[in-house]
Each structure stands twice: as structure tokens, then as C-alpha cells.
Design a protein around this motif. Structure first.
Motif, short mmCIF file in Angstrom:
data_model
loop_
_atom_site.label_atom_id
_atom_site.label_comp_id
_atom_site.label_asym_id
_atom_site.label_seq_id
_atom_site.Cartn_x
_atom_site.Cartn_y
_atom_site.Cartn_z
N ALA A 42 0.84 -1.21 0.00
CA ALA A 42 0.00 0.00 0.00
C ALA A 42 0.87 1.25 0.00
N VAL A 43 1.94 1.25 0.78
CA VAL A 43 2.85 2.40 0.80
C VAL A 43 3.50 2.56 -0.57
N THR A 44 3.88 1.46 -1.20
CA THR A 44 4.50 1.51 -2.53
C THR A 44 3.54 2.15 -3.54
N ARG A 45 2.28 1.72 -3.52
CA ARG A 45 1.29 2.29 -4.44
C ARG A 45 1.08 3.78 -4.19
N GLU A 46 0.99 4.15 -2.94
CA GLU A 46 0.71 5.54 -2.59
C GLU A 46 1.89 6.46 -2.89
N THR A 47 3.10 5.92 -2.94
CA THR A 47 4.28 6.75 -3.18
C THR A 47 4.78 6.64 -4.62
N ALA A 48 3.89 6.34 -5.54
CA ALA A 48 4.28 6.19 -6.95
C ALA A 48 4.89 7.48 -7.50
N GLY A 49 4.55 8.62 -6.93
CA GLY A 49 5.09 9.90 -7.41
C GLY A 49 6.50 10.18 -6.95
N LEU A 50 7.02 9.39 -6.03
CA LEU A 50 8.39 9.59 -5.56
C LEU A 50 9.38 9.00 -6.56
N ARG B 14 -1.37 6.23 3.35
CA ARG B 14 -1.62 7.50 2.64
C ARG B 14 -0.97 8.67 3.36
N THR B 15 -1.01 8.65 4.67
CA THR B 15 -0.39 9.72 5.45
C THR B 15 1.12 9.69 5.28
N ILE B 16 1.69 8.49 5.33
CA ILE B 16 3.14 8.36 5.13
C ILE B 16 3.51 8.86 3.73
N ALA B 17 2.73 8.48 2.73
CA ALA B 17 3.01 8.90 1.35
C ALA B 17 2.88 10.42 1.21
N ALA B 18 1.84 10.99 1.80
CA ALA B 18 1.64 12.44 1.70
C ALA B 18 2.81 13.18 2.33
N THR B 19 3.28 12.69 3.45
CA THR B 19 4.43 13.31 4.11
C THR B 19 5.67 13.20 3.23
N ALA B 20 5.92 12.03 2.70
CA ALA B 20 7.09 11.81 1.85
C ALA B 20 7.00 12.64 0.56
N LEU C 210 12.48 4.91 1.67
CA LEU C 210 11.33 4.97 2.59
C LEU C 210 10.87 3.56 2.98
N LEU C 211 10.77 2.67 2.00
CA LEU C 211 10.35 1.29 2.29
C LEU C 211 11.35 0.57 3.19
N ALA C 212 12.63 0.79 2.96
CA ALA C 212 13.65 0.16 3.81
C ALA C 212 13.53 0.68 5.24
N ASP C 213 13.30 1.99 5.39
CA ASP C 213 13.12 2.56 6.74
C ASP C 213 11.90 1.97 7.42
N LEU C 214 10.81 1.84 6.69
CA LEU C 214 9.58 1.27 7.27
C LEU C 214 9.80 -0.18 7.69
N GLU C 215 10.46 -0.95 6.83
CA GLU C 215 10.74 -2.36 7.18
C GLU C 215 11.57 -2.45 8.45
N GLU C 216 12.55 -1.56 8.57
CA GLU C 216 13.39 -1.55 9.76
C GLU C 216 12.57 -1.20 11.01
N HIS C 217 11.72 -0.18 10.89
CA HIS C 217 10.86 0.21 12.02
C HIS C 217 9.93 -0.93 12.43
N ILE C 218 9.37 -1.61 11.44
CA ILE C 218 8.46 -2.72 11.73
C ILE C 218 9.22 -3.85 12.42
N ALA C 219 10.39 -4.18 11.92
CA ALA C 219 11.19 -5.26 12.51
C ALA C 219 11.58 -4.93 13.95
N ARG D 56 11.69 6.24 -2.83
CA ARG D 56 10.68 5.25 -2.45
C ARG D 56 11.34 4.03 -1.81
N ASN D 57 12.43 3.54 -2.41
CA ASN D 57 13.14 2.39 -1.85
C ASN D 57 13.71 2.70 -0.47
#
Length: 187
Positions: free
Chosen positions: A15-23, A65-71, A31-40, A28-29
Motif C-alpha cells: 500500500a505504501v508503494t502504491r501511494e508513493t508512486a510519485g516519488l 496514505r499519510t506516510i506517502a503524503a508526508t514523503a 522509505l520502504l527500507a526505513d519502514l521495514e526496519e521500524h516494523i522489525a 521510495r526504496n
């Protein structure tokens, strides 16, 4: 199964990947790596034994969507490419072989086609180099025919001239097909 392979986590990251298509792909990569690290880290500190606990951790991170809007607010959107511009560039490149061979004054369109190709954001430099090389093949073949007289022993093409000419003219068309396919690949 690692925690990032959990179906809820994969769904969240998708969902984050779809929402950040404009990055840009790099941002985007990152941001996703940071999110994966936070989740882990969050799930390691608070072992998730059920889907509800994983949902709780994901909810604390925030809505995709909030994460994407911020990014997206931090970075200007990636340049959008027009499909009609893509087709125009590819069509012009494909036609340059015929223009160069049969109407050399119109072969000047080759310069414009190559310039337009290199200013287009939808292709990687490798794709642009392949398109440029393929577009130049008919011109180089035409120049070679002027430089090497047909009567030169061992260098005349004879019966191979027509099939070879057709093959040379097919290079820009093949490059056009390649460029269309690479423009449709996700970046």
C-alpha cells in the motif's frame, strides 16, 4: 518466515508503494527500507504472536496514505511522461531509417529524434544508448555505401545488398519496439 514476509506487513508495504508512486525510485526504496526496519524493531521489542498485534504495530506507524503524503511533501513529484510523447519519439526514431535511406535531406530528423530521446525521462541511459545506436545504423550503412565503391574486389555486396539493406532499415524499428517495452517497465 521473517516478519517482513508476514501477509499483513507485505500488504502494508504494498500500500505504501502504491501511494508513493510519485516519488523517485531511490526515495521510495529508502522509505520502504526505513519502514521495514521500524516494523522489525517494533515487532522484536513486542513479539507479535497474533495478527491483531501486527495490526497494532502497523497502526502505530501510520496510514500508508499519510506516510506517502508526508514523503511526497518532502520531494517534488517524479516527472510524468506522456504516452503520446513516448509513441512520437519511438515513431520518429523508427522512421529515421527510411528517411535517411530514401530522403537524405529529411534524415535531419534523426538529430531531432536522438535529442528528443535523450531528453525523455522514461528511459534509462542504457535504453537511450541502444536507441541511438540503432537509429544511427542506417546512416552509417548509407555512408559506407558511398565510401566503399560497389566494384571494390571482395567488398561489394552483390546479391546481399537488398536483404542487408532491409535488415539495416529494421534496426530502428526493432529499437522502437525495445524502447516501447522498456518505457512500460516499472522503474
Amino acid at each position: 518466515m521473517t516478519i517482513t514476509e508476514h501477509p499483513l506487513v507485505r500488504s502494508y508495504l504494498s500500500a505504501v508503494t502504491r501511494e508513493t508512486a510519485g516519488l523517485s525510485p531511490e526515495r521510495r526504496n529508502e522509505l520502504l527500507a526505513d519502514l521495514e526496519e521500524h516494523i522489525a524493531v517494533a515487532l522484536a521489542a513486542e513479539p507479535a504472536t497474533s495478527d491483531d498485534q501486527v495490526r497494532t504495530v502497523l497502526a502505530r506507524l501510520g496510514d500508508p496514505r499519510t506516510i506517502a503524503a508526508t514523503a511526497l511533501g518532502e520531494e517534488p513529484p517524479a516527472p510524468q511522461t506522456s504516452q503520446s510523447r513516448t509513441f512520437a519519439i519511438v515513431g520518429l526514431l523508427a522512421a529515421t531509417g527510411l528517411l535517411t535511406a530514401f530522403a537524405p535531406p529529411l534524415g535531419i530528423a534523426l538529430i531531432g529524434a536522438i535529442w528528443w530521446l535523450w531528453t525523455a525521462p522514461q528511459w534509462r541511459n542504457r535504453d537511450k544508448a541502444i536507441g541511438t545506436a540503432a537509429a544511427l545504423v542506417p546512416l552509417l550503412f548509407l555512408v559506407a555505401q558511398w565510401v566503399i565503391p560497389a566494384g571494390t574486389p571482395g567488398l561489394g555486396l552483390g546479391a546481399l545488398f537488398i536483404p542487408l539493406t532491409l535488415a539495416v532499415l529494421a534496426f530502428p524499428v526493432a529499437a522502437g519496439v525495445y524502447l516501447l517495452r522498456s518505457a512500460q517497465r516499472p522503474s
